[in-house]
Design an enzyme around this catalytic site. Structure first.
Site, PDB file in Angstrom:
ATOM      1  N   GLU A  45       0.855  -1.192   0.000  1.00 14.15           N
ATOM      2  CA  GLU A  45       0.000   0.000   0.000  1.00 14.15           C
ATOM      3  C   GLU A  45       0.886   1.235   0.000  1.00 14.15           C
ATOM      4  OE1 GLU A  45      -2.742   0.190   3.367  1.00 14.15           O
ATOM      5  OE2 GLU A  45      -2.615   2.368   3.338  1.00 14.15           O
ATOM      6  N   ARG A  49       0.466  10.368   0.859  1.00 17.85           N
ATOM      7  CA  ARG A  49       0.896  11.360   1.853  1.00 17.85           C
ATOM      8  C   ARG A  49       2.108  12.142   1.379  1.00 17.85           C
ATOM      9  NH1 ARG A  49       0.485   7.859   7.455  1.00 17.85           N
ATOM     10  NH2 ARG A  49      -1.493   6.884   6.949  1.00 17.85           N
ATOM     11  N   LYS A 133     -10.858  -1.629   7.396  1.00 16.10           N
ATOM     12  CA  LYS A 133      -9.600  -1.240   8.018  1.00 16.10           C
ATOM     13  C   LYS A 133      -9.929  -0.785   9.443  1.00 16.10           C
ATOM     14  CE  LYS A 133      -6.107   2.439   7.637  1.00 16.10           C
ATOM     15  NZ  LYS A 133      -4.779   2.412   7.040  1.00 16.10           N
TER      16      LYS A 133
HETATM   17  C1  3PG Z   1      -0.791   4.259   8.557  1.00 19.88           C
HETATM   18  O1  3PG Z   1      -1.720   4.375   7.798  1.00 19.88           O
HETATM   19  O2  3PG Z   1      -0.149   5.204   9.055  1.00 19.88           O
HETATM   20  C2  3PG Z   1      -0.477   2.896   8.888  1.00 19.88           C
HETATM   21  O3  3PG Z   1      -1.347   2.544   9.845  1.00 19.88           O
HETATM   22  C3  3PG Z   1       0.918   2.632   9.264  1.00 19.88           C
HETATM   23  O4  3PG Z   1       1.096   2.828  10.606  1.00 19.88           O
HETATM   24  P1  3PG Z   1       2.474   2.427  11.259  1.00 19.88           P
HETATM   25  O5  3PG Z   1       3.504   3.346  10.679  1.00 19.88           O
HETATM   26  O6  3PG Z   1       2.269   2.654  12.728  1.00 19.88           O
HETATM   27  O7  3PG Z   1       2.747   0.990  10.915  1.00 19.88           O
END
Ligand code: 3PG
Length: 214
Positions: A45, A49, A133
């Site tokens: 994924e 961002r 999710k």
């Molecule tokens: C996110 O969308 O930020 C994911 O949940 C990843 O989170 P993490 O960096 O804590 O694994």
């Protein structure tokens, strides 16, 4: 219209951990996804961002054999369309909005929408969604919270993400309502910045070997 589950399930059931990636440098996208595929995590994924996220999705979709690239942090219909056009095989959103549900109706690419509270889960269920999710997992109550949802929400399965890593991943994967988890720990920023792809492949292989119960 129900969730396009026949397209989504093969992705989520194919591996215990979906790498959640933030691409800071476009040139990293292909070697990073290649390293993860090599380690046994073909579905990745890429979160919307960073400015290069859509281009990164396009590159991975076109150039990485065996990869299924999804788009994460999709917040509106415009992003849904852009991500789908770039070659995303699945779309992930942190929550659920009517706009995203409308987009999911008109675009072929399946949606994994976020829901945390019982009311949010019930609303998603009424829309025909059964795979959700759960974000931000640790901050929202973690594995204990998810465990409490098993009985009232039979048939609903989750992909928790947020704060999951080697220390707690087995707690989540042991739950009958967890189909897989998402996390960034398999692609740490330092290793990506230094181009340490072999080490990322090792982290991926370790994650890929974890057992699921759902
Ligand atoms: C996110 O969308 O930020 C994911 O949940 C990843 O989170 P993490 O960096 O804590 O694994």
């Amino acid at each position: 219209m129900p969730q396009k589950i026949d397209r989504l399930l093969p992705v989520l059931q194919g591996q215990p951990v979906i790498p959640v990636l933030k691409i800071n440098r476009l040139a990293d996208a292909v070697p990073l996804a290649t390293a993860l595929v090599k380690g046994g995590l073909p579905a990745v994924e890429i979160t919307l961002r960073t400015p290069d996220a859509i281009d990164a999705i396009r590159l991975v979709a076109n150039e990485v054999d065996g990869a299924t690239v999804g788009a994460g942090t999709v917040l509106n219909m415009r992003q849904y369309d852009q991500a789908a056009s770039a070659g995303s095989g699945f779309i992930v959103s942190p929550g659920t909005t009517q706009e995203l549900l409308d987009a999911a109706r008109t675009v072929e690419v399946p949606l994994l929408p976020g829901a945390v509270t019982p009311s949010e889960i019930m609303a998603a269920r009424e829309e025909g969604y059964s795979v959700l999710k759960f974000f931000p997992a640790e901050q929202a109550g973690g594995a204990e919270f998810l465990k409490a949802l098993v009985s009232p929400f039979a048939g609903i399965r989750f992909c928790p993400t947020g704060g999951i890593g080697p220390k707690n991943v087995v707690d989540y994967l042991a739950l009958s309502n967890v189909i897989c988890v998402g996390g960034s720990w398999v692609a740490p920023d330092e290793l990506v910045a230094d181009g340490k792809w072999d080490q990322i492949t090792k982290l991926a292989a370790k994650a890929a070997s974890l057992a699921t119960s759902a």
